[in-house]
Design an enzyme around this catalytic site. Sequence first.
Site, short mmCIF file in Angstrom:
data_model
loop_
_atom_site.label_atom_id
_atom_site.label_comp_id
_atom_site.label_asym_id
_atom_site.label_seq_id
_atom_site.Cartn_x
_atom_site.Cartn_y
_atom_site.Cartn_z
N ASP A 23 15.63 -49.82 8.48
CA ASP A 23 14.29 -49.54 7.79
C ASP A 23 12.64 -50.65 8.05
OD1 ASP A 23 15.95 -49.19 5.71
OD2 ASP A 23 16.36 -51.56 4.89
N ARG A 63 10.83 -41.89 6.74
CA ARG A 63 10.39 -42.32 5.59
C ARG A 63 9.40 -42.93 5.46
NH1 ARG A 63 14.00 -46.94 4.36
NH2 ARG A 63 16.07 -45.89 4.34
#
Length: 308
Positions: free
Chosen positions: A134, A184
């Site tokens: 992340d 992402r």
Amino acid sequence: MNPLRSLILAAARNGSIRRVVATAPVSRDVVRRFVAGETTSDAVAVTRRLVEDGLTVTLDYLGEDTTDSAQAEHTVQSYLELLDRLHAEGLADRAEVSVKLSAVGQMLDEDLALENARRICRAAEAAGTTVTLDMEDHTTTDSTLRILGELRKTWPWVGAVIQSYLHRTLDDAERLAAEGSRVRLCKGAYKEPESVAYPEMTEVDKSYVRCANALLAGDGYPMFATHDPRLVRIIAERAEAHGRKPGSFEHQMLYGIRPEEQLRLAQQGHTVRVYVPYGEEWYGYLMRRMAERPANTTFFLRALLTRS
Ligand SMILES: Cc1cc2nc3c(=O)[nH]c(=O)nc-3n(C[C@H](O)[C@H](O)[C@H](O)COP(=O)(O)OP(=O)(O)OC[C@H]3O[C@@H](n4cnc5c(N)ncnc54)[C@H](O)[C@@H]3O)c2cc1C
């Protein structure tokens, strides 16, 4: 400035409010809509249900901003246990993990975070799945990309995350759009200064499209994390223009947000990955997501009112 921000953050710090929110039956339902539960078993049960619906999953053990190494170790152990269970229950080919480096010691020492991330990658490899790192606030971007580079020397499948609200991100997108590179793309969830991020949502959205084009034009595997219907439509259009077939990129959405849209995209043949947070630290997760940015407050409030 979000008028609810200081109120929500004060509530997040208040022990009595926390106890009320955590135990009230109504809020339990609300929490359960966005968080799989507190235990590994809860996470696995939700994963199984989503997989049975034709979706794929990335699991986040909640516990960011760790400032002591015992807590970082606890987070690593939780991921190792989860990866074992995903493997044992035959879910590892459909479910991976998302890791916040701040939860495994990045604020203490970059080397500690790298070593802990390596342990999680080793376990993911043994389980037959992948890891995505992340992305957190902009002060950690370079450190996170350095750690990503180190991990990819051994595990090229480690996923990166880039945030379209940052001015730097188009360059990062172009650099990361190489063969085999899982990336992402999200808008970004932290409160950032104008010196590094676009203050206007329209600019963030335009940047999202520029970065999406760069990823689709490259040889990597883009993962488009957004619930924004306009962006989902644009991604479909741009993917077609770049000759990208379903399966050569994926859509990602948060657990509990637009679940029907998740199913619709999956039924069209797209890979849809649901980001599923779980763990004892769910209260801070919910409160921070609401407080971080004005869009997030309305985002969650709207989500409470509609499931479409
Ligand atoms: C899988 C995933 C992973 C993420 N990982 C990270 C990360 O590593 N780092 C990071 O900083 N951020 C991350 N984020 C958060 C992200 O950056 C955004 O803060 C968050 O996704 C909200 O942005 P959005 O693109 O969905 O659009 P928003 O601007 O919040 O919403 C855009 C539009 O989406 C539609 N919409 C939203 N919710 C609903 C609803 N419930 N019902 C109907 N329509 C709705 C509305 O039309 C709305 O106007 C992640 C998000 C996802 C989905």
